[in-house]
Design a protein around this motif. Structure first.
Motif, PDB file in Angstrom:
ATOM      1  N   GLN A 198      78.742 -15.088  46.853  1.00  0.00           N
ATOM      2  CA  GLN A 198      78.950 -13.731  47.232  1.00  0.00           C
ATOM      3  C   GLN A 198      78.043 -13.039  48.154  1.00  0.00           C
ATOM      4  OE1 GLN A 198      79.427 -11.797  43.168  1.00  0.00           O
ATOM      5  NE2 GLN A 198      81.603 -12.070  43.226  1.00  0.00           N
ATOM      6  N   LEU A 199      76.682 -13.325  47.780  1.00  0.00           N
ATOM      7  CA  LEU A 199      75.666 -12.777  48.716  1.00  0.00           C
ATOM      8  C   LEU A 199      75.744 -13.593  50.121  1.00  0.00           C
ATOM      9  CD1 LEU A 199      72.566 -12.296  46.251  1.00  0.00           C
ATOM     10  CD2 LEU A 199      73.579 -10.454  47.548  1.00  0.00           C
ATOM     11  N   ALA A 200      76.013 -14.665  50.039  1.00  0.00           N
ATOM     12  CA  ALA A 200      76.141 -15.449  51.344  1.00  0.00           C
ATOM     13  C   ALA A 200      77.448 -15.165  52.072  1.00  0.00           C
ATOM     14  CB  ALA A 200      76.158 -16.861  51.192  1.00  0.00           C
ATOM     15  N   ALA A 201      78.547 -15.081  51.485  1.00  0.00           N
ATOM     16  CA  ALA A 201      79.644 -14.881  52.133  1.00  0.00           C
ATOM     17  C   ALA A 201      79.436 -13.401  52.804  1.00  0.00           C
ATOM     18  CB  ALA A 201      80.662 -15.054  51.249  1.00  0.00           C
ATOM     19  N   SER A 202      78.890 -12.431  52.215  1.00  0.00           N
ATOM     20  CA  SER A 202      78.697 -10.963  52.427  1.00  0.00           C
ATOM     21  C   SER A 202      78.183 -11.062  53.649  1.00  0.00           C
ATOM     22  CB  SER A 202      78.070 -10.114  51.186  1.00  0.00           C
ATOM     23  OG  SER A 202      78.933 -10.050  50.150  1.00  0.00           O
ATOM     24  N   SER A 203      76.970 -12.096  53.832  1.00  0.00           N
ATOM     25  CA  SER A 203      75.965 -11.848  54.835  1.00  0.00           C
ATOM     26  C   SER A 203      76.874 -12.104  56.099  1.00  0.00           C
ATOM     27  CB  SER A 203      74.937 -12.731  54.703  1.00  0.00           C
ATOM     28  OG  SER A 203      74.310 -12.760  53.639  1.00  0.00           O
ATOM     29  N   TRP A 204      77.818 -13.444  56.046  1.00  0.00           N
ATOM     30  CA  TRP A 204      78.586 -13.943  57.152  1.00  0.00           C
ATOM     31  C   TRP A 204      79.556 -13.184  57.511  1.00  0.00           C
ATOM     32  CZ3 TRP A 204      77.420 -18.463  59.750  1.00  0.00           C
ATOM     33  CH2 TRP A 204      76.458 -19.216  59.266  1.00  0.00           C
ATOM     34  N   ILE A 205      80.144 -12.428  56.507  1.00  0.00           N
ATOM     35  CA  ILE A 205      81.207 -11.404  56.929  1.00  0.00           C
ATOM     36  C   ILE A 205      80.769  -9.981  57.576  1.00  0.00           C
ATOM     37  CG2 ILE A 205      82.822  -9.794  55.603  1.00  0.00           C
ATOM     38  CD1 ILE A 205      83.376 -11.621  53.702  1.00  0.00           C
ATOM     39  N   CYS A 206      79.647  -9.724  56.796  1.00  0.00           N
ATOM     40  CA  CYS A 206      78.890  -8.297  57.825  1.00  0.00           C
ATOM     41  C   CYS A 206      78.390  -8.942  59.284  1.00  0.00           C
ATOM     42  CB  CYS A 206      77.357  -7.995  57.017  1.00  0.00           C
ATOM     43  SG  CYS A 206      76.724  -6.558  57.643  1.00  0.00           S
ATOM     44  N   GLY A 207      78.077 -10.054  59.312  1.00  0.00           N
ATOM     45  CA  GLY A 207      77.582 -10.583  60.820  1.00  0.00           C
ATOM     46  C   GLY A 207      78.667 -10.504  61.890  1.00  0.00           C
ATOM     47  N   ASN A 208      79.912 -11.056  61.106  1.00  0.00           N
ATOM     48  CA  ASN A 208      80.932 -11.076  62.050  1.00  0.00           C
ATOM     49  C   ASN A 208      81.594  -9.755  62.372  1.00  0.00           C
ATOM     50  OD1 ASN A 208      83.629 -12.262  63.229  1.00  0.00           O
ATOM     51  ND2 ASN A 208      84.552 -11.328  61.256  1.00  0.00           N
ATOM     52  N   LEU A 209      81.672  -8.656  61.479  1.00  0.00           N
ATOM     53  CA  LEU A 209      82.008  -7.396  61.650  1.00  0.00           C
ATOM     54  C   LEU A 209      81.059  -6.844  62.759  1.00  0.00           C
ATOM     55  CD1 LEU A 209      83.067  -6.097  58.159  1.00  0.00           C
ATOM     56  CD2 LEU A 209      84.710  -6.896  59.963  1.00  0.00           C
TER      57      LEU A 209
END
Length: 312
Positions: free
Chosen positions: A142-153
């Motif tokens: 969840q922490l890793a996925a959140s990092s990638w999603i935040c970076g994309n946005l």
């Protein structure tokens, strides 16, 4: 229309064309840096995947970081190498937007990922008994996925905003890739509010994870100081040293580049700083983590023994 003219334009990336006598030296230097960066981070990925001892939350995040560094460097260096070989340094409007998007995507993701790694170290040192229960596989994902999603946005927002502005006059980008500030300098009219919005957004993206890292490390240092034995304090601090070094290198230049007004902007200085955080930091990360980490060094030794002495 103006929008069609803008989207059809071609940018010229100045890069290092002002030093034609240094083209060959720059090409060899950047090629070596790129190869070492990719190989170094690939080795870290292979070592972590192959050694069951390293299948822990800390190395799960390090694996993400190594993959991220390969992508991050690949956004800029291959293009720089091509431009050094040929006389054509032009890049299309869409190509420039894509380069900026991916550079911001990987950069913002790294900001968030470094914060997640700081949280992991905080739990490991301050709550060792509950560490594996809290930092389970699901939470890590969840922490890793959140990092990638935040970076994309972040990247999508910044890139869409900048490339929806009208461009006119010069099409020369005085940089070695489509960085925010040099591109913004080509926008028509007064860009004060645009710059302010970008600075505020960058401050949020860069400073929020940085504040989380500072809070985590203040609590970590407080816990380490309570350890009675010097050996225990050293052991606890050594688990954080590599991450702390990477954070200092990455954030030191990123904060200076993005969170400041246009009046303090210097093209030559910023080229050097951009080289530092976009090229040198990714090459240093595997070195920092392998030289300062006993477990990674042990895994590297085991992998080398398997490859070169399989019968032993």
């Amino acid at each position: 229309t103006t929008g069609n003219k803008t989207s059809a334009m071609v940018f010229v990336i100045l890069g290092f064309s002002h030093r034609p006598d240094m083209k060959v030296i720059f090409f060899i230097l950047f090629l070596c840096i790129y190869i070492i960066t990719v190989l170094g981070n690939l080795i870290i990925l292979l070592v972590i995947n192959m050694d069951p001892v390293l299948h822990t939350p800390m190395y799960f995040f390090l694996r993400n970081l190594s993959f991220l560094e390969i992508c991050y460097t690949s956004v800029t260096l291959p293009r720089v190498l091509v431009s050094l070989l040929s006389s054509d340094t032009s890049i299309s409007f869409a190509g420039c937007a894509a380069q900026m998007y991916f550079f911001l995507f990987f950069g913002a993701t790294e900001c968030c990922l470094l914060a997640a790694m700081a949280y992991d170290r905080y739990l490991a040192i301050c709550s060792p008994l509950h560490y594996m229960d809290i930092m389970n596989k699901k939470v890590c994902m969840q922490l890793a996925a959140s990092s990638w999603i935040c970076g994309n946005l972040v990247a999508l927002g910044h890139t869409t905003f900048i490339f929806s502005l009208p461009f006119c006059g010069s099409n020369v980008i005085n940089h070695f890739f489509c960085e925010i500030q040099p591109v913004l300098m080509l926008v028509c009219g007064d860009t004060y509010w645009n710059e302010l919005q970008i600075i505020l957004a960058a401050a949020f993206v860069i400073l929020m994870p940085f504040l989380l890292i500072l809070v985590s490390y203040s609590l970590i240092i407080s816990s380490i100081l309570k350890i009675r034995s010097a050996k225990g304090r050293y052991k606890a601090f050594s688990t954080c040293f590599s991450h702390l070094t990477v954070v200092t290198l990455f954030y030191g230049t990123a904060v200076f580049i993005y969170i400041r007004p246009k009046s303090s902007y210097s093209l030559d200085v910023d080229k050097v700083l951009s080289l530092f955080y976009s090229v040198l930091t990714p090459i240093l990360n595997p070195i920092i983590y392998s030289l300062r980490n006993r477990e990674v060094k042990g895994a590297l030794f085991k992998m080398r023994r398997k490859l070169f002495h399989p019968s032993s």
